[in-house]
Enzyme design. Structure first.
Site, PDB file in Angstrom:
ATOM      1  N   THR A 168      48.440  33.746  37.868  1.00 43.44           N
ATOM      2  CA  THR A 168      48.662  33.403  36.705  1.00 43.44           C
ATOM      3  C   THR A 168      48.963  32.137  36.015  1.00 43.44           C
ATOM      4  OG1 THR A 168      46.211  34.364  36.333  1.00 43.44           O
ATOM      5  CG2 THR A 168      46.518  32.345  34.842  1.00 43.44           C
ATOM      6  N   GLU A 194      32.110  53.451   0.487  1.00 41.66           N
ATOM      7  CA  GLU A 194      31.175  54.554   0.009  1.00 41.66           C
ATOM      8  C   GLU A 194      31.709  54.491  -1.696  1.00 41.66           C
ATOM      9  OE1 GLU A 194      33.146  54.231   2.761  1.00 41.66           O
ATOM     10  OE2 GLU A 194      32.254  56.041   3.737  1.00 41.66           O
ATOM     11  N   ASP A 202      49.203  27.805  36.620  1.00 42.50           N
ATOM     12  CA  ASP A 202      49.266  27.276  35.657  1.00 42.50           C
ATOM     13  C   ASP A 202      50.238  27.064  34.374  1.00 42.50           C
ATOM     14  OD1 ASP A 202      46.632  27.629  36.900  1.00 42.50           O
ATOM     15  OD2 ASP A 202      45.739  28.535  35.318  1.00 42.50           O
ATOM     16  N   THR A 229      38.503  41.758  39.439  1.00 46.28           N
ATOM     17  CA  THR A 229      38.519  42.827  40.476  1.00 46.28           C
ATOM     18  C   THR A 229      38.994  44.357  40.014  1.00 46.28           C
ATOM     19  OG1 THR A 229      38.392  41.680  42.155  1.00 46.28           O
ATOM     20  CG2 THR A 229      37.604  43.515  42.735  1.00 46.28           C
ATOM     21  N   HIS A 262      37.331  52.460   0.644  1.00 42.91           N
ATOM     22  CA  HIS A 262      36.085  52.384   1.614  1.00 42.91           C
ATOM     23  C   HIS A 262      35.156  51.960   0.569  1.00 42.91           C
ATOM     24  CE1 HIS A 262      38.250  55.585   4.371  1.00 42.91           C
ATOM     25  NE2 HIS A 262      39.027  54.104   4.217  1.00 42.91           N
ATOM     26  N   SER A 295      42.331  25.295  39.342  1.00 43.04           N
ATOM     27  CA  SER A 295      40.990  25.900  38.581  1.00 43.04           C
ATOM     28  C   SER A 295      41.123  25.380  37.340  1.00 43.04           C
ATOM     29  CB  SER A 295      41.601  27.355  38.416  1.00 43.04           C
ATOM     30  OG  SER A 295      42.437  27.446  37.839  1.00 43.04           O
ATOM     31  N   ALA A 317      36.444  32.017  33.570  1.00 42.47           N
ATOM     32  CA  ALA A 317      35.432  30.445  33.621  1.00 42.47           C
ATOM     33  C   ALA A 317      35.226  29.710  35.386  1.00 42.47           C
ATOM     34  CB  ALA A 317      36.537  30.033  32.877  1.00 42.47           C
ATOM     35  N   ARG A 333      39.849  34.821  21.722  1.00 45.65           N
ATOM     36  CA  ARG A 333      41.282  35.225  22.352  1.00 45.65           C
ATOM     37  C   ARG A 333      41.760  35.792  21.005  1.00 45.65           C
ATOM     38  NH1 ARG A 333      45.039  30.885  25.323  1.00 45.65           N
ATOM     39  NH2 ARG A 333      44.251  31.188  27.306  1.00 45.65           N
TER      40      ARG A 333
HETATM   41  C1  AOF Z   1      37.779  52.244   5.761  1.00 45.31           C
HETATM   42  N1  AOF Z   1      36.982  52.132   5.179  1.00 45.31           N
HETATM   43  O1  AOF Z   1      34.936  52.341   5.122  1.00 45.31           O
HETATM   44  C2  AOF Z   1      35.492  54.100   5.592  1.00 45.31           C
HETATM   45  C3  AOF Z   1      36.537  54.369   7.412  1.00 45.31           C
HETATM   46  O2  AOF Z   1      43.364  55.602   5.904  1.00 45.31           O
HETATM   47  P1  AOF Z   1      42.303  55.263   5.282  1.00 45.31           P
HETATM   48  O3  AOF Z   1      41.977  55.972   4.560  1.00 45.31           O
HETATM   49  O4  AOF Z   1      41.736  54.044   5.065  1.00 45.31           O
HETATM   50  O5  AOF Z   1      41.284  55.992   6.657  1.00 45.31           O
HETATM   51  C4  AOF Z   1      40.412  55.685   7.692  1.00 45.31           C
HETATM   52  C5  AOF Z   1      39.940  55.963   8.249  1.00 45.31           C
HETATM   53  O6  AOF Z   1      38.583  56.363   7.162  1.00 45.31           O
HETATM   54  C6  AOF Z   1      38.700  55.526   9.344  1.00 45.31           C
HETATM   55  O7  AOF Z   1      39.568  55.961  10.822  1.00 45.31           O
HETATM   56  C7  AOF Z   1      37.874  55.483   9.658  1.00 45.31           C
HETATM   57  O8  AOF Z   1      37.402  56.865  10.308  1.00 45.31           O
HETATM   58  C8  AOF Z   1      36.855  56.265   8.294  1.00 45.31           C
HETATM   59  N2  AOF Z   1      35.750  55.788   7.144  1.00 45.31           N
HETATM   60  N3  AOF Z   1      37.359  53.805   6.837  1.00 45.31           N
HETATM   61  O9  AOF Z   1      38.806  52.132   6.532  1.00 45.31           O
HETATM   62  C9  AOF Z   1      35.716  52.590   5.114  1.00 45.31           C
HETATM   63  N4  AOF Z   1      34.131  54.630   5.328  1.00 45.31           N
HETATM   64 ZN    ZN Z   2      36.204  57.770   3.545  1.00 45.74          ZN
END
Ligand code: AOF
Ligand code: ZN
Length: 401
Positions: free
Chosen positions: A206, A55, A210, A314, A53, A178, A164, A194
């Protein structure tokens, strides 16, 4: 610490977070910076799904001595939970262990397992936490992870409607033609959208008109992102899609077909024999959007790009089940033609469907509008407030870990 400085560092976390775009999904894009005495100590971002993560990435890039007493900025609330499916340990533990003195975040994490628990875990350890990105009318922090925030807070896929149309709001001529309303440049832009979604949805009408493939086609050399190709979805209450359509013949194994309760069993069996995945939705004479989204969510779809036609557009607008609308206005008039949007039960202008974070862009000869549903941010924050209320009703709690 002055607010300007905080805003500047938080803005930097967003720039970092964006570097994970296309690689971290279904997880959020997250960036983090560590600052001491106004100087950058280290930064990091979430690089790939399942990896460190943001942090922890920032903490591991920093000199441990400099981290003590420093401020950590992050666009998202640090996670505090463990679960069998979770890939990474709680970031709060690493932040506390490193001796960070203050944490400034963009917004609380709407993940039901977090929703303020991360903040409380830090505060219990004596760390000051400031939430800086929830007050702005159009918070860039909440918008950066619009799909993640919608899925986590609202418990349904993110819905992006697209059409569009001619200058006079027509989707097709009276005879139903269209094709080529917009030029190649606008079509390429729509293909990029997409590519960002898990699924591309159209109605059976659609398919009949198309015979589309709903694939992502971008100019040679343009990267399509590393996420898998969006799955085609067709709403077809009576299972009348032709077995000879290109979607069934060429993409049968990827196709998600939403059928209604009155779809004939024989047709369903014939489609399943061609590899089509059938989803059972509710609604007679037009499927119910809420039920369609529930089916798609269960099938693992987190974002859906809805490409028409008018009846489907809609239906989602009427049900107020959409998050983003993108309209491409081509510089042509079609006169009577077929209107793009039918009745929306709008009696007075104040009841009009409105948008926030509005952007207008010129693409080729088109004027392109995109905006989020007015009230989207408020709805996400409302869910966070509600779970805060629920928690305090239950009295003081200990960590869930
Ligand atoms: C992330 N990246 O930098 C932060 C997250 O399965 P995990 O352990 O990777 O946890 C995912 C959860 O951690 C994610 O749903 C979110 O709530 C929290 N923060 N996740 O992938 C990050 N800071
Ligand atoms: Zn985290």
């Amino acid at each position: 610490m002055c607010r300007d400085q905080d805003d500047r560092w938080l803005a930097r976390t967003l720039e970092l977070a964006r570097q994970g775009a296309g690689r971290v999904e279904p997880n959020p894009r997250v960036g983090a910076v560590i600052v001491k005495a106004g100087e950058l100590v280290a930064s990091g971002f979430h690089r790939n799904y399942g990896s460190l993560h943001a942090e922890r990435a920032a903490l591991s890039a920093a000199e441990p001595d400099l981290v003590r007493g420093a401020t950590l900025y992050c666009n998202l609330e640090p996670c505090s939970h463990r679960s069998p499916r979770k890939k990474q340990p709680p970031c709060t533990e690493a932040i506390i262990a490193a001796g960070i003195g203050r944490v400034v975040i963009g917004h609380r994490d709407p993940n039901p397992a977090v929703r303020g628990e991360g903040i409380r875990a830090l505060e219990r350890a004596g760390i000051t936490v400031d939430v800086r990105g929830e007050d702005a009318d159009e918070s860039p922090f909440l918008r950066e992870n619009e799909v993640f925030n919608t899925v986590m807070a609202l418990g349904r896929p993110f819905v992006h409607l697209k059409a569009a149309i001619s200058l006079d709001g027509r989707l097709a001529t009276t005879g139903g033609d269209s094709r080529w309303i917009t030029d190649g440049e606008a079509r390429t832009a729509a293909h990029r959208l997409r590519a960002e979604s898990d699924a591309v949805l159209v109605g059976r009408g659609t398919v009949e008109a198309d015979d589309p493939l709903l694939t992502v086609r971008l100019p040679a050399g343009e990267v399509q992102g590393s996420s898998p190709a969006p799955r085609p979805v067709v709403l077809d209450s009576l299972a009348r899609i032709s077995l000879e359509s290109r979607l069934v013949r060429e993409r049968g194994n990827e196709l998600l077909l939403c059928l209604g309760p009155d779809a004939p069993e024989r047709r369903r069996a014939a489609l399943e024999a061609r590899g089509v995945t059938v989803l059972e939705a509710e609604g007679v004479g037009g499927l119910d959007p809420a039920s369609v989204l529930k089916c798609l969510g269960t099938a693992g779809i987190r974002s859906v790009f809805v490409e028409g036609g008018a009846q489907i557009l809609t239906a989602f607008l009427r049900a107020r089940l959409y998050d983003r609308l993108s309209l491409y206005f081509a510089p042509i008039l079609l006169g009577r033609g077929r209107e793009a949007v039918g009745d929306l039960s709008v009696a007075t202008v104040v009841q009009a469907l409105n948008f926030e974070s509005v952007r207008w862009e010129t693409i080729g000869r088109q004027q392109c509008f995109t905006g989020l549903r007015a009230g989207w941010q408020e709805e996400i924050l409302g869910v966070l407030r509600e779970s805060e209320r629920e928690r305090t009703k239950g009295g003081p709690q200990c960590s869930r870990d």
